[in-house]
Design an enzyme around this catalytic site. Sequence first.
Site, PDB file in Angstrom:
ATOM      1  N   LYS A  66       0.815  -1.222   0.000  1.00  0.00           N
ATOM      2  CA  LYS A  66       0.000   0.000   0.000  1.00  0.00           C
ATOM      3  C   LYS A  66       0.856   1.282   0.000  1.00  0.00           C
ATOM      4  CE  LYS A  66      -4.087  -2.080   2.104  1.00  0.00           C
ATOM      5  NZ  LYS A  66      -5.106  -2.008   3.155  1.00  0.00           N
ATOM      6  N   ASP A 103     -10.314   2.243   2.618  1.00  0.00           N
ATOM      7  CA  ASP A 103     -10.460   1.419   3.830  1.00  0.00           C
ATOM      8  C   ASP A 103     -11.304   2.111   4.910  1.00  0.00           C
ATOM      9  OD1 ASP A 103      -9.085  -0.792   2.904  1.00  0.00           O
ATOM     10  OD2 ASP A 103      -7.151  -0.142   3.708  1.00  0.00           O
TER      11      ASP A 103
HETATM   12  P1  NDP Z   1       0.563  -3.079  10.363  1.00  0.00           P
HETATM   13  O1  NDP Z   1       1.537  -4.191  10.278  1.00  0.00           O
HETATM   14  O2  NDP Z   1       0.841  -1.786   9.678  1.00  0.00           O
HETATM   15  O3  NDP Z   1       0.295  -2.713  11.925  1.00  0.00           O
HETATM   16  C1  NDP Z   1       0.066  -3.722  12.865  1.00  0.00           C
HETATM   17  C2  NDP Z   1      -0.421  -3.096  14.160  1.00  0.00           C
HETATM   18  O4  NDP Z   1      -0.850  -4.132  15.038  1.00  0.00           O
HETATM   19  C3  NDP Z   1       0.643  -2.310  14.917  1.00  0.00           C
HETATM   20  O5  NDP Z   1       0.034  -1.192  15.513  1.00  0.00           O
HETATM   21  C4  NDP Z   1       1.133  -3.320  15.954  1.00  0.00           C
HETATM   22  O6  NDP Z   1       1.664  -2.726  17.128  1.00  0.00           O
HETATM   23  C5  NDP Z   1      -0.163  -4.020  16.301  1.00  0.00           C
HETATM   24  N1  NDP Z   1      -0.001  -5.369  16.854  1.00  0.00           N
HETATM   25  C6  NDP Z   1       0.447  -6.474  16.225  1.00  0.00           C
HETATM   26  N2  NDP Z   1       0.406  -7.539  17.053  1.00  0.00           N
HETATM   27  C7  NDP Z   1      -0.074  -7.083  18.234  1.00  0.00           C
HETATM   28  C8  NDP Z   1      -0.339  -7.713  19.501  1.00  0.00           C
HETATM   29  N3  NDP Z   1      -0.133  -9.013  19.695  1.00  0.00           N
HETATM   30  N4  NDP Z   1      -0.849  -6.955  20.487  1.00  0.00           N
HETATM   31  C9  NDP Z   1      -1.087  -5.639  20.291  1.00  0.00           C
HETATM   32  N5  NDP Z   1      -0.845  -4.979  19.126  1.00  0.00           N
HETATM   33  C10 NDP Z   1      -0.344  -5.702  18.115  1.00  0.00           C
HETATM   34  O7  NDP Z   1      -0.820  -3.715   9.859  1.00  0.00           O
HETATM   35  P2  NDP Z   1      -2.068  -2.902   9.287  1.00  0.00           P
HETATM   36  O8  NDP Z   1      -2.300  -1.723  10.162  1.00  0.00           O
HETATM   37  O9  NDP Z   1      -1.911  -2.675   7.832  1.00  0.00           O
HETATM   38  O10 NDP Z   1      -3.257  -3.962   9.441  1.00  0.00           O
HETATM   39  C11 NDP Z   1      -3.834  -4.276  10.710  1.00  0.00           C
HETATM   40  C12 NDP Z   1      -4.929  -5.296  10.513  1.00  0.00           C
HETATM   41  O11 NDP Z   1      -6.053  -4.732   9.860  1.00  0.00           O
HETATM   42  C13 NDP Z   1      -4.459  -6.474   9.645  1.00  0.00           C
HETATM   43  O12 NDP Z   1      -4.671  -7.640  10.382  1.00  0.00           O
HETATM   44  C14 NDP Z   1      -5.325  -6.411   8.413  1.00  0.00           C
HETATM   45  O13 NDP Z   1      -5.702  -7.714   7.988  1.00  0.00           O
HETATM   46  C15 NDP Z   1      -6.558  -5.637   8.903  1.00  0.00           C
HETATM   47  N6  NDP Z   1      -7.190  -4.899   7.802  1.00  0.00           N
HETATM   48  C16 NDP Z   1      -8.465  -5.252   7.428  1.00  0.00           C
HETATM   49  C17 NDP Z   1      -9.106  -4.603   6.389  1.00  0.00           C
HETATM   50  C18 NDP Z   1     -10.497  -5.017   6.002  1.00  0.00           C
HETATM   51  O14 NDP Z   1     -10.955  -4.655   4.917  1.00  0.00           O
HETATM   52  N7  NDP Z   1     -11.219  -5.740   6.851  1.00  0.00           N
HETATM   53  C19 NDP Z   1      -8.460  -3.514   5.625  1.00  0.00           C
HETATM   54  C20 NDP Z   1      -7.131  -3.191   6.123  1.00  0.00           C
HETATM   55  C21 NDP Z   1      -6.535  -3.889   7.150  1.00  0.00           C
HETATM   56  P3  NDP Z   1       3.216  -2.247  17.219  1.00  0.00           P
HETATM   57  O15 NDP Z   1       3.265  -0.906  16.565  1.00  0.00           O
HETATM   58  O16 NDP Z   1       3.504  -2.207  18.656  1.00  0.00           O
HETATM   59  O17 NDP Z   1       4.030  -3.290  16.476  1.00  0.00           O
END
Ligand code: NDP
Length: 276
Positions: A66, A103
């Site tokens: 993206k 989104d």
């Molecule tokens: P990123 O990799 O950019 O960000 C991941 C985020 O999740 C970070 O803030 C990270 O925290 C946090 N995180 C990961 N594991 C944990 C945990 N165990 N406990 C707490 N926080 C955690 O991913 P995206 O933001 O791009 O995507 C996030 C989710 O949204 C994905 O799973 C994706 O599938 C979903 N999504 C769904 C869509 C839909 O249409 N339904 C559209 C877009 C996304 P930290 O910064 O501390 O690492």
Amino acid sequence: MSDHYAVVGNPIAHSLSPQIHHAFAAQTGEDLLYRKLLAPLDAFAECARTFFAEGGRGLNITLPFKLEARDLADQLTTRAAAAGAVNTLLCQEDGRLLGDNTDGAGLVADICRNLGWAIRDKQVLLIGAGGAARGALLSLLAEQPAHLHLANRTAAKAEQLADDFSHYSALSGGGLQGLRGRFDLVINASSASLDNALPALPEQLFTTGGKAYDMVYATGPTPFVHWARAQRVPASDGLGMLVGQAAESFYLWRGVYPQVAPVLTRLRRGLGKKNN
Ligand code: NDP
């Protein structure tokens, strides 16, 4: 000849987007073909350029491309510029690529229209500070919540994100640790559910009548949905967001807004899901 569209990502085999867009096309009578494109991790731009050079009209972009899609676009919509990420590319008449991010609109449409939950004047908690949280922020703030708090495992990222949108006064950011307060709507924009994990959340998080939304979707309840329901809090996963963002892309490409509800219902049935 049919117009060509595709979703590009890596991995991509799991994508439901072709099914959704072909359902929209059948419903609206639009003549299009939509396929999945697996781009090598180091060759997104090349793959996208080839697709458009061969006459492709539009692309959806999913993980992990993206940000690269944003860089490839010649122009950005306001919401794509705010999100700093692009999930939809449109090849315009003059060949220039317009980048959009649908989104946030898909999320808000699912919450407000499909589920009938209010955001306006509510205390909202958004968990996560990655691309999904950033993409959703502008659309959520446009609904005018009383306050929106961003909480992320890595506190500094949520603080930075709140800072980037600081012209909105009803916004704050911090860590999951030490999270306090009760919220009317808690949206999980972290990817924790993908690892079958639950963000470290305090017990007393919801107001009476509070709601929970997980952006991740799965065939069964995600850990976050399961956790909320165990507290008798109505909870939904992100399948409706997926269909909602697709509807926004379809509208950008074709100028026709498809009906989301019948496609979402059929998809849920196909996935063997009883409810949200
Ligand atoms: P990123 O990799 O950019 O960000 C991941 C985020 O999740 C970070 O803030 C990270 O925290 C946090 N995180 C990961 N594991 C944990 C945990 N165990 N406990 C707490 N926080 C955690 O991913 P995206 O933001 O791009 O995507 C996030 C989710 O949204 C994905 O799973 C994706 O599938 C979903 N999504 C769904 C869509 C839909 O249409 N339904 C559209 C877009 C996304 P930290 O910064 O501390 O690492």
